[in-house]
Scaffold this motif. Structure first.
Motif, PDB file in Angstrom:
ATOM      1  N   ALA A 188     -10.035 -31.748  82.890  1.00  0.00           N
ATOM      2  CA  ALA A 188     -11.043 -32.099  83.643  1.00  0.00           C
ATOM      3  C   ALA A 188     -10.876 -32.819  84.901  1.00  0.00           C
ATOM      4  O   ALA A 188     -11.588 -32.643  85.929  1.00  0.00           O
ATOM      5  CB  ALA A 188     -12.127 -33.029  82.880  1.00  0.00           C
ATOM      6  N   ASN A 189      -9.527 -33.039  85.087  1.00  0.00           N
ATOM      7  CA  ASN A 189      -9.151 -33.731  86.313  1.00  0.00           C
ATOM      8  C   ASN A 189      -8.501 -32.791  87.098  1.00  0.00           C
ATOM      9  O   ASN A 189      -7.904 -32.944  88.433  1.00  0.00           O
ATOM     10  CB  ASN A 189      -8.295 -34.917  86.097  1.00  0.00           C
ATOM     11  CG  ASN A 189      -8.879 -35.961  85.581  1.00  0.00           C
ATOM     12  OD1 ASN A 189      -9.955 -36.469  85.864  1.00  0.00           O
ATOM     13  ND2 ASN A 189      -8.453 -36.002  84.137  1.00  0.00           N
ATOM     14  N   ASP A 190      -8.244 -31.365  86.742  1.00  0.00           N
ATOM     15  CA  ASP A 190      -7.653 -30.424  87.607  1.00  0.00           C
ATOM     16  C   ASP A 190      -8.696 -29.689  88.424  1.00  0.00           C
ATOM     17  O   ASP A 190      -9.395 -28.866  87.924  1.00  0.00           O
ATOM     18  CB  ASP A 190      -7.040 -29.382  86.739  1.00  0.00           C
ATOM     19  CG  ASP A 190      -5.965 -28.323  87.376  1.00  0.00           C
ATOM     20  OD1 ASP A 190      -6.394 -28.096  88.556  1.00  0.00           O
ATOM     21  OD2 ASP A 190      -5.409 -27.476  86.819  1.00  0.00           O
ATOM     22  N   LEU A 191      -8.864 -30.072  89.748  1.00  0.00           N
ATOM     23  CA  LEU A 191      -9.946 -29.824  90.558  1.00  0.00           C
ATOM     24  C   LEU A 191      -9.704 -28.380  90.876  1.00  0.00           C
ATOM     25  O   LEU A 191     -11.041 -27.674  91.158  1.00  0.00           O
ATOM     26  CB  LEU A 191     -10.149 -30.902  91.562  1.00  0.00           C
ATOM     27  CG  LEU A 191     -10.510 -32.117  91.365  1.00  0.00           C
ATOM     28  CD1 LEU A 191     -10.645 -33.067  92.626  1.00  0.00           C
ATOM     29  CD2 LEU A 191     -11.718 -32.192  90.503  1.00  0.00           C
ATOM     30  N   ASP A 192      -8.640 -27.989  90.947  1.00  0.00           N
ATOM     31  CA  ASP A 192      -8.332 -26.509  91.498  1.00  0.00           C
ATOM     32  C   ASP A 192      -8.974 -25.514  90.455  1.00  0.00           C
ATOM     33  O   ASP A 192      -9.462 -24.472  90.528  1.00  0.00           O
ATOM     34  CB  ASP A 192      -6.776 -26.175  91.701  1.00  0.00           C
ATOM     35  CG  ASP A 192      -6.633 -26.955  93.136  1.00  0.00           C
ATOM     36  OD1 ASP A 192      -7.377 -27.143  94.065  1.00  0.00           O
ATOM     37  OD2 ASP A 192      -5.447 -27.133  93.078  1.00  0.00           O
ATOM     38  N   MET A 193      -8.573 -26.027  89.116  1.00  0.00           N
ATOM     39  CA  MET A 193      -9.065 -25.115  88.019  1.00  0.00           C
ATOM     40  C   MET A 193     -10.459 -25.067  87.986  1.00  0.00           C
ATOM     41  O   MET A 193     -11.253 -24.149  87.506  1.00  0.00           O
ATOM     42  CB  MET A 193      -8.428 -25.547  86.764  1.00  0.00           C
ATOM     43  CG  MET A 193      -6.794 -25.064  86.683  1.00  0.00           C
ATOM     44  SD  MET A 193      -6.478 -23.193  87.004  1.00  0.00           S
ATOM     45  CE  MET A 193      -7.168 -22.672  85.217  1.00  0.00           C
ATOM     46  N   LEU A 194     -10.905 -26.280  87.939  1.00  0.00           N
ATOM     47  CA  LEU A 194     -12.428 -26.209  87.834  1.00  0.00           C
ATOM     48  C   LEU A 194     -12.941 -25.378  89.052  1.00  0.00           C
ATOM     49  O   LEU A 194     -14.158 -24.780  88.931  1.00  0.00           O
ATOM     50  CB  LEU A 194     -13.043 -27.892  88.066  1.00  0.00           C
ATOM     51  CG  LEU A 194     -13.028 -28.806  86.854  1.00  0.00           C
ATOM     52  CD1 LEU A 194     -12.905 -30.127  87.271  1.00  0.00           C
ATOM     53  CD2 LEU A 194     -13.612 -28.263  85.642  1.00  0.00           C
ATOM     54  N   ARG A 195     -12.537 -25.452  90.236  1.00  0.00           N
ATOM     55  CA  ARG A 195     -13.037 -24.844  91.516  1.00  0.00           C
ATOM     56  C   ARG A 195     -13.072 -23.159  91.180  1.00  0.00           C
ATOM     57  O   ARG A 195     -14.206 -22.337  91.314  1.00  0.00           O
ATOM     58  CB  ARG A 195     -12.407 -25.139  92.616  1.00  0.00           C
ATOM     59  CG  ARG A 195     -12.930 -24.763  93.960  1.00  0.00           C
ATOM     60  CD  ARG A 195     -12.163 -25.236  95.129  1.00  0.00           C
ATOM     61  NE  ARG A 195     -12.485 -26.591  95.031  1.00  0.00           N
ATOM     62  CZ  ARG A 195     -11.332 -27.576  95.320  1.00  0.00           C
ATOM     63  NH1 ARG A 195     -10.271 -27.388  95.016  1.00  0.00           N
ATOM     64  NH2 ARG A 195     -11.706 -28.956  95.234  1.00  0.00           N
TER      65      ARG A 195
END
Length: 121
Positions: free
Chosen positions: A25-32
């Motif tokens: 959940a803290n991997d903002l690139d993967m979330l994006r």
């Protein structure tokens, strides 16, 4: 929605859903990237499964049921602030940019809706 069971595989995929998983959940690139893929999908509903940790960063509470107790939160609050190097007496912490961004966006629109004579800016 918080669930401990795996709701995304294989049932959702078998029903024609576009299912993607973000392992942190803290991997903002993967979330994006997951959000971009979902926005481009126009034929099927998208389910994005995000793995996270309850009370992430709390040294004695992460991934435990104790993190949900209100009294535990009060006690752990000071420990966590100390752990992060934050002022222990602060009631609300956030970067100045968060407050500024909120004021310019949602805050301004809300103020304009409460006072129709004002323009949202």
């Amino acid at each position: 929605m918080g669930l401990s069971e795996d709701v995304g595989d294989p049932a959702s995929s078998a029903n024609g859903w576009n299912v993607t998983r973000v392992g942190d959940a803290n991997d903002l690139d993967m979330l994006r990237r997951a959000f971009q893929v979902a926005q481009k999908e126009h034929e099927r509903p998208t389910l994005i499964i995000v793995d996270s940790h309850i009370a992430w960063g709390a040294p004695n509470k992460q991934d435990t049921h104790a993190s949900a107790r209100r009294t535990a939160w009060r006690r752990r609050d000071q420990t966590d602030k100390r752990n992060y190097g934050w002022p222990e007496d602060a009631k609300f912490l956030g970067p100045d940019q968060v407050r500024e961004n909120f004021s310019r966006g949602i805050g301004a629109r809300g103020k304009a809706l409460r006072d129709p004579g004002r323009q949202a800016g």
